[in-house]
Design a protein around this motif. Structure first.
Motif, mmCIF file in Angstrom:
data_model
loop_
_atom_site.group_PDB
_atom_site.id
_atom_site.type_symbol
_atom_site.label_atom_id
_atom_site.label_comp_id
_atom_site.label_asym_id
_atom_site.label_seq_id
_atom_site.Cartn_x
_atom_site.Cartn_y
_atom_site.Cartn_z
ATOM 1 N N GLU A 694 0.837 -1.185 0.000
ATOM 2 C CA GLU A 694 0.000 0.000 0.000
ATOM 3 C C GLU A 694 0.876 1.242 0.000
ATOM 4 O OE1 GLU A 694 -2.322 -0.412 3.561
ATOM 5 O OE2 GLU A 694 -0.859 0.643 4.790
ATOM 6 N N ALA A 695 0.303 2.326 -0.469
ATOM 7 C CA ALA A 695 1.001 3.612 -0.516
ATOM 8 C C ALA A 695 0.232 4.631 0.326
ATOM 9 C CB ALA A 695 1.122 4.105 -1.953
ATOM 10 N N GLN A 696 0.943 5.640 0.773
ATOM 11 C CA GLN A 696 0.326 6.743 1.509
ATOM 12 C C GLN A 696 0.743 8.060 0.848
ATOM 13 O OE1 GLN A 696 1.441 7.024 5.636
ATOM 14 N NE2 GLN A 696 0.719 9.136 5.819
ATOM 15 N N TRP A 697 -0.254 8.825 0.410
ATOM 16 C CA TRP A 697 -0.020 10.117 -0.210
ATOM 17 C C TRP A 697 -0.334 11.227 0.787
ATOM 18 C CZ3 TRP A 697 1.629 10.974 -5.289
ATOM 19 C CH2 TRP A 697 1.683 9.833 -6.111
ATOM 20 N N GLN A 698 0.432 12.301 0.696
ATOM 21 C CA GLN A 698 0.151 13.474 1.509
ATOM 22 C C GLN A 698 0.073 14.707 0.620
ATOM 23 O OE1 GLN A 698 3.206 13.323 4.655
ATOM 24 N NE2 GLN A 698 1.563 12.690 6.045
ATOM 25 N N LEU A 699 -0.864 15.582 0.939
ATOM 26 C CA LEU A 699 -1.096 16.806 0.186
ATOM 27 C C LEU A 699 -1.022 17.994 1.133
ATOM 28 C CD1 LEU A 699 -4.361 15.616 -1.620
ATOM 29 C CD2 LEU A 699 -2.016 15.263 -2.381
ATOM 30 N N SER A 700 -0.450 19.084 0.658
ATOM 31 C CA SER A 700 -0.395 20.291 1.466
ATOM 32 C C SER A 700 -0.269 21.504 0.557
ATOM 33 C CB SER A 700 0.797 20.250 2.433
ATOM 34 O OG SER A 700 0.891 21.449 3.166
ATOM 35 N N LYS A 701 -0.783 22.618 1.012
ATOM 36 C CA LYS A 701 -0.586 23.859 0.284
ATOM 37 C C LYS A 701 0.826 24.388 0.483
ATOM 38 C CE LYS A 701 -5.415 25.393 0.431
ATOM 39 N NZ LYS A 701 -6.338 26.479 0.859
ATOM 40 N N ALA A 702 1.524 23.893 1.522
ATOM 41 C CA ALA A 702 2.894 24.318 1.796
ATOM 42 C C ALA A 702 3.849 23.305 1.178
ATOM 43 C CB ALA A 702 3.131 24.432 3.300
ATOM 44 N N ALA A 703 4.639 23.751 0.216
ATOM 45 C CA ALA A 703 5.525 22.834 -0.502
ATOM 46 C C ALA A 703 6.516 22.150 0.427
ATOM 47 C CB ALA A 703 6.271 23.590 -1.605
ATOM 48 N N GLY A 704 6.833 22.800 1.539
ATOM 49 C CA GLY A 704 7.799 22.206 2.457
ATOM 50 C C GLY A 704 7.188 21.261 3.467
ATOM 51 N N PHE A 705 5.862 21.112 3.447
ATOM 52 C CA PHE A 705 5.186 20.261 4.420
ATOM 53 C C PHE A 705 5.707 20.560 5.828
ATOM 54 C CE2 PHE A 705 4.609 18.081 0.462
ATOM 55 C CZ PHE A 705 3.360 17.490 0.549
ATOM 56 N N ASP A 706 5.794 21.848 6.127
ATOM 57 C CA ASP A 706 6.434 22.272 7.358
ATOM 58 C C ASP A 706 5.457 22.597 8.474
ATOM 59 O OD1 ASP A 706 5.279 24.504 6.300
ATOM 60 O OD2 ASP A 706 7.169 25.590 5.955
ATOM 61 N N GLY A 707 4.197 22.288 8.285
ATOM 62 C CA GLY A 707 3.216 22.555 9.325
ATOM 63 C C GLY A 707 2.558 23.902 9.217
ATOM 64 N N ALA A 708 3.016 24.707 8.298
ATOM 65 C CA ALA A 708 2.383 26.008 8.115
ATOM 66 C C ALA A 708 0.966 25.848 7.572
ATOM 67 C CB ALA A 708 3.227 26.863 7.170
ATOM 68 N N GLN A 709 0.742 24.777 6.846
ATOM 69 C CA GLN A 709 -0.581 24.452 6.317
ATOM 70 C C GLN A 709 -0.899 22.994 6.684
ATOM 71 O OE1 GLN A 709 -2.746 26.363 4.772
ATOM 72 N NE2 GLN A 709 -1.460 28.194 4.596
ATOM 73 N N PRO A 710 -2.182 22.644 6.770
ATOM 74 C CA PRO A 710 -2.524 21.255 7.078
ATOM 75 C C PRO A 710 -1.932 20.287 6.057
ATOM 76 C CG PRO A 710 -4.461 22.665 7.232
ATOM 77 C CD PRO A 710 -3.385 23.488 6.619
ATOM 78 N N VAL A 711 -1.556 19.127 6.534
ATOM 79 C CA VAL A 711 -1.080 18.050 5.680
ATOM 80 C C VAL A 711 -2.183 16.998 5.621
ATOM 81 C CG1 VAL A 711 0.640 16.241 5.330
ATOM 82 C CG2 VAL A 711 1.327 18.468 6.263
ATOM 83 N N TYR A 712 -2.737 16.784 4.409
ATOM 84 C CA TYR A 712 -3.856 15.863 4.231
ATOM 85 C C TYR A 712 -3.335 14.507 3.747
ATOM 86 C CZ TYR A 712 -6.521 20.196 4.427
ATOM 87 O OH TYR A 712 -7.054 21.393 4.817
ATOM 88 N N ASP A 713 -3.997 13.449 4.213
ATOM 89 C CA ASP A 713 -3.556 12.091 3.905
ATOM 90 C C ASP A 713 -4.550 11.380 3.001
ATOM 91 O OD1 ASP A 713 -1.102 11.451 5.784
ATOM 92 O OD2 ASP A 713 -2.540 12.617 6.979
ATOM 93 N N VAL A 714 -4.023 10.804 1.914
ATOM 94 C CA VAL A 714 -4.804 9.938 1.044
ATOM 95 C C VAL A 714 -4.219 8.539 1.193
ATOM 96 C CG1 VAL A 714 -5.660 9.520 -1.282
ATOM 97 C CG2 VAL A 714 -5.125 11.863 -0.548
ATOM 98 N N TRP A 715 -5.001 7.644 1.769
ATOM 99 C CA TRP A 715 -4.489 6.316 2.124
ATOM 100 C C TRP A 715 -5.665 5.386 2.341
ATOM 101 C CZ3 TRP A 715 -5.892 3.746 6.544
ATOM 102 C CH2 TRP A 715 -5.218 2.552 6.831
ATOM 103 N N GLY A 716 -5.492 4.116 2.003
ATOM 104 C CA GLY A 716 -6.521 3.141 2.320
ATOM 105 C C GLY A 716 -7.042 2.408 1.107
ATOM 106 N N ASN A 717 -8.354 2.453 0.929
ATOM 107 C CA ASN A 717 -9.004 1.646 -0.102
ATOM 108 C C ASN A 717 -8.488 1.927 -1.510
ATOM 109 O OD1 ASN A 717 -10.620 0.494 1.863
ATOM 110 N ND2 ASN A 717 -12.288 1.949 1.578
ATOM 111 N N ASP A 718 -8.092 3.172 -1.790
ATOM 112 C CA ASP A 718 -7.646 3.533 -3.137
ATOM 113 C C ASP A 718 -6.136 3.428 -3.322
ATOM 114 O OD1 ASP A 718 -10.222 4.425 -4.299
ATOM 115 O OD2 ASP A 718 -10.124 5.921 -2.702
#
Length: 849
Positions: A694-718
């Motif tokens: 399985e893979a886990q994807w993360q999305l964020s408006k902050a390119a650095g994924f530094d916590g300045a913006q929420p980090v969203y997780d796409v994981w599971g059935n897809d």
């Protein structure tokens, strides 16, 4: 004086009625004169007395509110009159009292109710006794155990000294009962009574052929411990030897019998030395039961095979059950490399021999076809709840659980946790904590007492080397099912025991701290009620999620491998957590009825990868020593018909503590401005993506994924290679042929799936849809009340959450909720966009895998 009643005081009267020498009959009664013809008589034999009274001590005559008062209290009649006036189909067993002839004594409670529970006593005349002399009371009995709080006992009272009470706590049908006793010091008289207590529409108790004798014979010689007694006679055991509370230097043997002074003999397997003889004892205090015995074997060597047997009688007339074998659990110094546990839940009704078939399949698959071999190949038999149909019905314990399991329970220790069915008849009513789950706690009285002093044996932990097993009872936290229903308890809300749950959670939180300090590589939670379930969302208990969240955090921060084993919902599930080596396992079902292939509660949850409507069992194997920590789960199906066991595993997964070292790359690292509806992401691995489960994807408006913006997780059935679930009444793999190296993010965002696809799309529940949130991991399904529905829990309009969201603790701010809820009771921020008329999106994201 009644001709059938004899008082024989003469010292030389030891040969009366053909008895062997040194046996003197002091009393004898066959009830023939009291029960004659077609009469249902209330008049006892001469010198005998009867009484009927309210169990709570209320004065006055018992008032019958249902049924005929002709049956109230002890009666005297013939077996033919009894069966002519009461139902005699095979389930009643009334016609099976073949030992009863002529007249009998009977109390019949079936179909008879009073305005509150009542009791009835039948007492023989007092007789003279001599201090320190031995006496034997025998009688033929035909007793059916009713539901709690109904009990029965034969009691010998003395003018001086403590009474002897022999309790009947399970069906004792068409049997001769022997009660041996020694007159206490200073006692001059004794009186026997038969007491049927706290009844209301229960079963019956029939008696005949009462005989009280003085035993003037010399005591038999002591047993010779050099070898088991040579005899083919076996003790009458309602429940055969059952192992529990295993350890490195101890083991407990539980069994149920009405025979007096049983012992357990034990020595190392293969030894020619003498056996150690251990007196079996009853539990003390609130869970005392005169027929449930425990042989507490102590001072044993670790990781050692022992042989043992249950012995009753005397050296002149012994009875032996066994020999059997067990193996003590190891210490670190024993250098054990692995351990395997068998697992199944919901064994609850004994239907179609399913549990028996599972046990035979387990022996064939995991014990080389030999039950005795199970002592060396299996470390334990784990059962997370719903062991029986009704916890207060004693016949269910032998018929539904212990007897079908008997082929291995004498060789492999049981590691249990209770379910809701164990509460039936012994429900979690406020203020009656001692009676909650009482029969379960009688049978499993020797499980570790390291849980709660106020709620003993509701939760505990036990360690096998680096594996910590936690047995937990979540029924008082469920706000439903404590009685088999909830309508009389404010739709279940009155059943939630907040004080119990707070103590339970605080204990577990403290245990997690200790586990972290001890750096246990494995931890398993037995939780009958699920945190999440794909087929019965109303059966979930939100409080369980608080426990699992702590286990996930422990694994996430330490690399430990953890798992939770539940039942309650009758089908098999296997899944895993995101970002943590945690397995979700629904280990049902050992019996009962399976869920339907299509139900309104059906959901396709990200933490669940495989759902299957089947009976069966599983094995959980963990490694120790120098090997890389790993946990392997295998599932063996009995099939939906419950008769044909698989010889090979039908499902399996292995989790290790090894970190995944390959780093994915994103070929489309900079995609510019695109139409979100067509957005498709991909990754690549140097060795190819075929090795990825399985893979886990993360999305964020902050390119650095530094916590300045929420980090969203796409994981599971897809994002995993398999997703077995039920759609339109069929089991399908929605990921069959899927390329998990790519992610159609645009499609997922534009077409969120319905959480409850089997209900109308225009209904409130049908409108609940999935969302991509920070943390992923099915957190919305766990903690957000919008994702939980309980249509039976509220009157009027359907309400989100229902009993589940009511059954939470009160936070410091006065609101109900959980300190482990990542959304803090608020609507979570979700990842998505509102498409414009031009088809472009309102958000831009950086991505990573």
């Amino acid at each position: 004086m009644d001709a059938n009643w004899r008082f024989l005081w003469a010292a030389g009267a030891w040969a009366v009625c053909g008895l062997a020498q040194a046996q003197t009959v002091l009393q004898e009664q066959n009830f023939d004169a009291a029960g004659t013809g077609a009469v249902i008589s209330a008049v006892p034999p001469a010198g005998w007395t009867v009484s009927t009274f309210y169990s709570d001590g209320t004065p006055g005559d018992v008032k019958v509110t249902q049924g005929s008062a002709d049956w109230l209290g002890w009666k005297f009649l013939t077996p033919g009159t009894w069966t002519a006036n009461k139902k005699t189909d095979a389930t009643t067993r009334r016609g099976d009292f073949t030992l009863g002839t002529g007249g009998i004594a009977l109390i019949e409670s079936d179909g008879l109710r009073a305005d509150k529970p009542y009791s009835a006593s039948l007492a023989a005349p007092s007789i003279e006794v001599t201090s320190a002399k031995n006496y034997v009371l025998t009688f033929d009995t035909h007793y059916r155990q009713g539901q709690s709080p109904q009990t029965a006992d034969v009691t010998i009272t003395f003018d001086k000294g403590a009474a002897l009470i022999q309790r009947l706590s399970a069906d004792t049908l068409n049997q001769k009962v022997t009660v041996s006793f020694t007159a206490p010091e200073g006692a001059r008289t004794a009186q026997a009574s038969w007491n049927y207590r706290s009844t209301s529409n229960n079963w019956y108790w029939a008696l005949d052929n009462v005989k009280l004798q003085r035993d003037d014979s010399a005591p038999p010689a002591p047993f010779d411990p050099s070898a088991l007694p040579a005899t083919s006679a076996r003790p009458a055991l309602t429940v055969g030897p059952t192992l529990q509370n295993p350890g490195t230097d101890h083991m407990a043997v539980m069994f149920e019998t009405t025979e007096s002074k049983p012992t357990v003999w034990v020595r190392k397997a293969g030894s020619t030395g003498s056996f150690t003889i251990v007196n079996a004892v009853n539990a003390e205090g609130d869970f005392n039961d005169a027929s449930i015995f425990f042989g507490d074997l102590k001072g044993l060597d670790s990781n050692t095979l022992y042989e043992y047997a249950v012995v009753t009688g005397t050296s002149a007339a012994p009875k032996v059950a066994g020999p059997y074998q067990f193996k003590t659990w190891p210490r670190e110094s024993d250098q054990v490399k692995s351990a395997k546990f068998a697992v199944v839940s919901d064994t609850q009704d004994g239907k179609a021999n399913r549990l028996k078939n599972i046990v035979q399949g387990l022996i064939a698959n995991d014990c080389n076809g030999s039950a005795a071999q199970c002592a060396q190949t299996l470390a334990g038999f784990v059962v997370p709840g719903d062991l029986v149909g009704s916890g207060s019905t004693r016949s269910h314990w032998s018929g539904h659980f212990f007897t079908p399991l008997s082929a291995i329970s004498a060789y492999v220790p049981i590691v249990p946790a209770p379910g809701n069915h164990e509460y039936f008849g012994e429900q979690a009513s406020a203020g009656t904590e001692k009676n909650w789950l009482k029969t379960y706690r009688k049978y499993f009285n020797r499980m570790p007492a390291n849980g709660s002093a106020k709620h003993p044996l509701h939760w505990y932990h036990i360690d096998y080397l680096g594996l910590r097993i936690v047995g937990s009872d979540f029924n008082p936290a469920s706000a439903m099912h404590n009685t088999g229903g909830w309508t009389s308890y404010d739709n279940g809300r009155g059943l939630f025991r907040a004080e119990y749950m707070k103590e339970h959670l605080d204990w577990f939180t403290g245990l997690m701290k200790k586990t972290r300090e001890e750096r246990k590589p494995y931890m398993v939670l037995l939780n009958h009620h699920p945190c999440l379930s794909e087929k019965w969302r109303q059966g979930e208990v939100m409080g369980v999620c608080d426990f699992i969240s702590q286990m996930e955090d422990y694994g996430r921060s330490t690399g430990a491998i953890t798992a939770n084993l539940n039942g309650h919902v009758h089908f098999y599930e296997r899944g895993n957590s995101m970002d943590s080596r945690h397995l979700w396992l629904n280990v049902a079902s050992g019996a009962g009825d399976l869920e339907n292939a299509k139900q309104d509660d059906d959901s396709d949850l990200d933490v669940i990868a495989n759902t299957k409507l089947t009976f069966g069992y599983g094995t959980l194997q963990v490694g120790f020593g120098d090997a890389v920590p790993s946990m392997e789960w295998k599932r063996y199906d009995l099939g939906a018909n419950g008769s044909s066991m698989s010889a090979v595993a039908d499902d399996s997964i292995r989790v290790t503590s090894t970190r995944f070292s390959a780093k994915p790359t994103l070929p489309q690292a900079r995609m510019g401005k695109i139409d979100p509806a067509t957005l498709k992401l991909g990754y690549a691995l140097q060795d190819g993506a075929s090795t990825i489960y399985e893979a886990q994807w993360q999305l964020s408006k902050a390119a650095g994924f530094d916590g300045a913006q929420p980090v969203y997780d796409v994981w599971g059935n897809d994002t995993r290679r398999e997703n077995w679930t039920y759609l339109n009444n069929q089991r399908v793999n929605t990921q069959s042929g899927a390329d998990i190296a790519s992610l159609e993010l645009g499609r997922i965002l534009a077409n969120p799936r319905r959480i409850y696809p089997n209900v109308g799309a225009t209904t409130k529940r049908g409108g609940v849809k999935s969302a991509i949130v920070a943390g992923g991991n099915s957190l919305l399904d766990r903690f957000n009340c919008a994702y939980k529905w309980d249509e039976d829990g509220d009157s009027g309009d359907v309400r989100q959450g229902g009993r589940q969201c009511f059954a939470r603790l009160v936070l410091e701010n006065g609101e109900k909720g959980s300190v482990f809820d990542p959304f803090h009771g608020k609507a979570p921020r979700s990842c998505g966009w509102a498409p414009t008329s031009a088809g472009t999106g309102a958000c831009a994201f950086a991505t990573r895998t």
